[in-house]
Design a protein around this motif. Structure first.
Motif: not given
Length: 496
Positions: A37, A41, A48, A316-318, A465, A468-469, A472
């Motif tokens: 994570k 980030a 993001y 944003w990831a959430w 999280i 999410a990558l 996206s």
């Protein structure tokens, strides 16, 4: 369950592996997920920020574009639900427990514990706290949900595609979405939904436990949380069995009534005039700094960058990780609305309501802290709101409303999730089998119970999280696919 698809079994196997590893080696699981994570980030924070900002600007464009006249369904279709019920359902599914959990805790943290740039407990930190909270729960969050939901609703109701994430990519990949590629995409969406909701259920149980402890002295611990989840599971399974038009609609309307009642009491009994002034001033500060906050990476100030990682990039990831679940649910209840009506309803109304909510709870919490009677900043997030109520008249009644609201949000989120998971694992059916919804409901609750027992909610949050990558990238492709199809649709409409 003849309608069941292979994605159900594949996702179930992946869920068992992930949860099993979290149970067998919880510390190592949390260590590796935390490292992953943090790497994401640090390395992809800029990505993001650009992605979510792009979704926001596209959302605004659609409101004012001629494309906004296109209806999500046939030209003759009209909305199934009233405007009030529709807004209540999307608001309950989109934010729900988070508003109560972070209503007092987040502004207070930005003010007293770790402000973004200002010194703690200063007037500058006060303004910054409200502005940052509005930003995290405002236009950008709902743009992520709204664009995901719009793509799903458009292809499902306008183009007659199944209610699956993979189906939205047909203009790009053609019939490949009917094969292994589509299966991988849908498994990913289901996986993110299962863990996102399980984490939310875990946090909800913790806060309900905290509220019952504050009100009735019920012990805080796993046994209490187990009983809470068991009772709420029975309630949301009953609601899930009753169907979308009854259970979720009635619960969502109940949520709005309880939320408005709680909001009214906090505004009336708290620092009323200051709440209105802070709301007005913070809205101005939010809009004035919107562009700057949207692209802020703090590349030359490591301490500020750390704050961004913990808050903005986390959110944003959430939101991206939650978008398959929330987006699919919003899409399902939005048939018959025009794109313009849809985007205004999803983007503007929840943002304004969230701003009012955080202005009321955040201002009251910060003023309680400034008064020095209660050190709210030292309290756990789930306790902050109840400790804040203790400084208000009628604190017991207000706390009871808060606990009922959390329970109602808890049931609605779980009920909505069982519906969405049922859709995603039954070939996108608009009426997934009740048996399948029940199975998913029990799986979600079981995951929450297991992870509460081993203390693995933090690691599970990390997994979301991380997920999410790659999602996206899928989300960006969904938007490209949507505009490709909208362009053809516009030509068809304008054709003489």
């Amino acid at each position: 369950m003849k309608k069941i698809s292979n994605t159900f079994y594949i996702t179930l196997a992946a869920v068992i592996l992930a949860v099993g590893y979290g149970v067998i080696a919880p510390k190592h699981f949390e260590e590796i997920t935390t490292a992953a994570k943090n790497f994401i980030a640090d390395s992809f924070g800029w990505y993001y920020l650009l992605t979510v900002s792009m979704l926001f600007f596209v959302s605004v464009f659609l409101i004012f574009s001629p494309l906004g006249r296109i209806r999500l369904g046939k030209d003759s279709d009209r909305p199934q639900f009233s405007m009030v019920s529709w807004l209540a359902m999307l608001f309950s599914a989109g934010m729900g427990i988070g508003l109560v959990f972070y209503g007092a805790a987040e502004p207070l943290s930005h003010y007293a514990v770790a402000p973004s740039t200002a010194a703690p407990e200063t007037k500058a930190a006060y303004k910054e706290a409200m502005r940052a909270t509005f930003f995290h729960w405002g236009f950008h969050a709902w743009a992520v949900y709204g664009m995901t939901a719009l793509a799903l609703a458009y292809f499902q109701f306008r183009k007659g595609q199944p209610g699956l994430v993979s189906a939205t990519l047909r203009p790009i990949f053609g019939n490949k979405v009917d094969g292994h590629l589509g299966t991988v995409i849908d498994v990913f969406a289901i996986f993110a939904t299962v863990f996102g909701v399980a984490t939310s259920l875990g946090f909800g149980a913790v806060q309900i436990n905290a509220g019952l402890h504050y009100l009735f002295g019920i012990p805080v611990g796993f046994i209490s949380q187990l009983v809470i989840i068991a009772i709420v599971t029975v309630l949301f399974l009953i609601s899930a069995w009753s169907g979308l038009g009854k259970g979720i609609r009635i619960l969502s309307n109940t949520n709005m009534v309880l939320a408005l009642a709680l909001l009214f009491f906090v505004i009336a009994l708290g620092p009323t005039l200051l709440i209105f002034n802070m709301f007005t001033d913070s809205i101005g500060g939010y809009l004035e700094n919107l562009i700057r906050m949207s692209f802020r990476t703090a590349p030359l100030t490591p301490e500020n960058r750390s704050w961004l990682n913990d808050w903005t990039l986390f959110y944003w990831a959430w939101w991206i990780a939650w978008s398959p679940f929330v987006g699919m649910f919003i899409a399902r209840v939005s048939k018959g609305r025009t794109i313009r009506e849809f985007m205004i309803g999803v983007l503007v109304v929840p943002t304004v309501l969230s701003a009012i909510w955080f202005a009321a709870f955040g201002t009251t919490a910060i003023e309680t802290q400034r008064a020095g009677v209660i050190d709210l900043a030292s309290k756990a997030s789930e306790l902050a709101i109840f400790e804040m109520f203790s400084g208000l008249p009628w604190s017991f009644a207000i706390s009871m409303i808060a606990v009922l609201l959390i329970i109602s949000f808890f049931i609605t989120s779980a009920d909505s999730a069982t519906f969405v998971l049922g859709m995603q694992s039954s070939h996108g059916s608009l009426t997934p089998p009740n048996n399948l919804k029940i199975v998913w409901g029990i799986i979600q609750s079981s995951i929450a119970i297991i992870l509460l027992f081993v203390g693995g909610l933090g690691a599970l949050q990390n997994v979301i999280i991380i997920a999410a990558l790659p999602f996206s990238v899928i989300l960006i492709m969904m938007i490209v696919s949507l505009f490709k199809s909208l362009k053809e649709e516009r030509k068809r409409i304008n054709r003489p």
